[in-house]
Write an enzyme that holds these catalytic residues in place. Structure first.
Site, PDB file in Angstrom:
ATOM      1  N   LYS A 186       0.583  -1.556  -0.051  1.00 27.20           N
ATOM      2  CA  LYS A 186       0.012   0.828  -0.506  1.00 27.20           C
ATOM      3  C   LYS A 186       0.891   0.809   0.075  1.00 27.20           C
ATOM      4  O   LYS A 186       2.062   1.479   0.164  1.00 27.20           O
ATOM      5  CB  LYS A 186      -1.126  -0.385   1.284  1.00 27.20           C
ATOM      6  CG  LYS A 186      -1.567  -0.907   0.785  1.00 27.20           C
ATOM      7  CD  LYS A 186      -2.788  -1.298  -0.116  1.00 27.20           C
ATOM      8  CE  LYS A 186      -3.848  -1.975   0.146  1.00 27.20           C
ATOM      9  NZ  LYS A 186      -3.863  -2.865  -0.392  1.00 27.20           N
TER      10      LYS A 186
HETATM   11  C1  LIG Z   1      -9.702  -2.812  -1.688  1.00 26.23           C
HETATM   12  C2  LIG Z   1      -9.449  -3.554  -0.970  1.00 26.23           C
HETATM   13  N1  LIG Z   1      -9.808  -3.642  -0.261  1.00 26.23           N
HETATM   14  C3  LIG Z   1      -8.827  -3.888   1.903  1.00 26.23           C
HETATM   15  C4  LIG Z   1      -7.614  -4.843   1.609  1.00 26.23           C
HETATM   16  C5  LIG Z   1      -7.347  -5.538   2.034  1.00 26.23           C
HETATM   17  O1  LIG Z   1      -6.378  -4.626   2.991  1.00 26.23           O
HETATM   18  P1  LIG Z   1      -5.659  -5.632   4.477  1.00 26.23           P
HETATM   19  O2  LIG Z   1      -5.404  -6.544   3.654  1.00 26.23           O
HETATM   20  O3  LIG Z   1      -4.668  -4.744   5.130  1.00 26.23           O
HETATM   21  O4  LIG Z   1      -6.317  -6.051   5.624  1.00 26.23           O
HETATM   22  C6  LIG Z   1      -7.092  -4.629   0.808  1.00 26.23           C
HETATM   23  C7  LIG Z   1      -5.745  -5.481   0.311  1.00 26.23           C
HETATM   24  O5  LIG Z   1      -5.274  -5.332  -0.676  1.00 26.23           O
HETATM   25  C8  LIG Z   1      -7.687  -3.860  -0.576  1.00 26.23           C
HETATM   26  O6  LIG Z   1      -7.602  -3.522  -2.364  1.00 26.23           O
END
Ligand SMILES: Cc1ncc(COP(=O)(O)O)c(C=O)c1O
Length: 388
Positions: A186
């Protein structure tokens, strides 16, 4: 197989000496899990997005899960969301025994189309979970109008969108709550981590409480000189707290977010200039009134103008030493959603059309300007060769 020396990967995390020093400081401090660094990260992040409350957890998935849990989502309920997302958005609805109801996206940016939301509302609808895909802002003014008219909550998936704004309001700050990700790829990272931001103090308190087993006090408060051993479990909670080690990295990376965002914007402009007017390429456009986080650079191919498919395009980029990805395979096309919910191809044609044409190009502040030029030239070169 080793990568060639000049391979440009799709993503590379930047970890500086300042990040390492902040993490080492925590490791040497005698307190490594949720404690003072988490509190400092929460405060700094809340300032960045302009939120009165921010609660750090160990992923964006956890942040969204706790938000819908704190909003009392339950069996029989429905939540309107988009098929054009990472599975986490939909999964947290399923965790609560509720049902995700997908609506199709806008053809321009693959974000949920607010004009399709009202038709999907039923007496069981409790909320809406829009996703700011790639860091392009959802038309949140429209989404909020609909939510208010129907008494629905809104939890924004702002995993890609820390820097994003629409009509002067940051992503994650329009809805009832906004969830952000600090996953390794990210815009800033804590290796794994997430944050929930909201206006409502009671909601933030509830999320914090649920994030550590529903216990009445967290460990840091119990183990400090003024703490007490006594605690009570007052809700069925979860184990979603962020560690101070992770928060130290997040805090250090957060100091660089503006400089890194400026580089993302600059590299996106390099791509836009290279692709402008090309008959086989559809570069993403920044709408007026928007700040785009540029988490991804979602280039689309005009497949009808090319003699090759998307997979071949990706392969030719790889042969030229360029790593790419595709975001996203729409959820309704995955076997689990087809088998469990009767989803089928053709159900969300705009999401499918976007997906079939999309290639995510390398876009991160660790790229050198020459590398971005090299990617742009390779894309244009392959597109020129493949034009029919
Ligand atoms: C659009 C979206 N939502 C949620 C997430 C989930 O994030 P996390 O890996 O921090 O749980 C991601 C992760 O890649 C994502 O791309």
């Amino acid at each position: 197989m080793a990568e060639p020396k000049d391979f440009i990967p799709f993503h590379r995390a930047i970890i500086g000496d300042d990040d390492i020093a902040e993490v080492v400081d925590t490791l040497r401090s005698g307190w490594i899990t949720t404690g003072p660094k988490v509190a400092a990260f929460e405060q700094a992040f809340a300032r960045t997005v302009g939120a009165p409350h921010a609660v750090a957890v160990n992923s964006c998935t956890a942040a969204m899960h706790l938000a819908v849990a704190a909003l009392d989502l339950g069996p029989g309920d429905e939540v309107i969301t988009t098929p054009y997302t990472f599975v986490a958005t939909s999964e947290v609805i399923l965790y609560m025994g509720a049902r995700p109801v997908f609506v199709d996206v806008r053809p321009e940016d693959a974000n949920i189309d607010p004009d399709l939301i009202e038709a999907a509302i039923t007496p069981r609808t409790r909320g809406i979970m829009p996703v700011h895909v790639a860091g392009f802002p959802v038309r949140m003014d429209r989404v909020m109008e609909i939510a208010r008219a129907h008494g629905l909550w809104v939890v924004e998936d702002a995993a890609h969108a820390i820097e994003t704004a629409w009509k002067g309001v940051r992503a994650g700050r329009w809805g009832t709550a906004g969830a952000y990700s600090f996953y390794a790829t990210k815009n800033i990272t804590s290796a794994e981590g997430g944050m929930l931001a909201c206006d409502d103090e009671a909601l933030a308190d509830r999320v914090r409480h649920l994030s550590l087993h529903g216990m009445s006090r967290d460990a840091w408060k119990r183990y400090t000189a003024t703490g007490s051993w006594y605690y009570e479990v007052t809700a069925r909670g979860y184990k979603y707290n962020l560690t101070d080690v992770a928060a130290a990295l997040g805090l250090s990376q957060l100091r660089k977010i503006d400089a890194w965002h400026a580089l993302r914007q600059r590299y996106a402009a390099t791509y836009a200039a290279a692709f402008a007017g090309h008959p086989a390429l559809v570069p993403p456009a920044v709408p007026a009134d928007a700040v785009v986080a540029w988490h991804l650079y979602p280039l689309r191919l005009r497949l009808d103008a090319l003699g090759i498919g998307r997979a071949e395009f990706i392969e030719r980029l790889r042969l030229r030493g360029i790593g790419t990805s595709v975001h996203f395979i729409p959820l309704h096309l995955h076997p689990y959603y087809r088998e469990s919910f009767g989803c089928r191809p053709g159900q969300f044609p705009r999401a499918e059309a976007f997906y079939e044409a999309e290639i995510s190009l390398p876009l991160y502040p660790g790229l050198a300007p020459e590398e971005v030029e090299r990617v742009a030239a390779a894309v244009v070169g392959i597109a020129d060769e493949a034009m029919q």
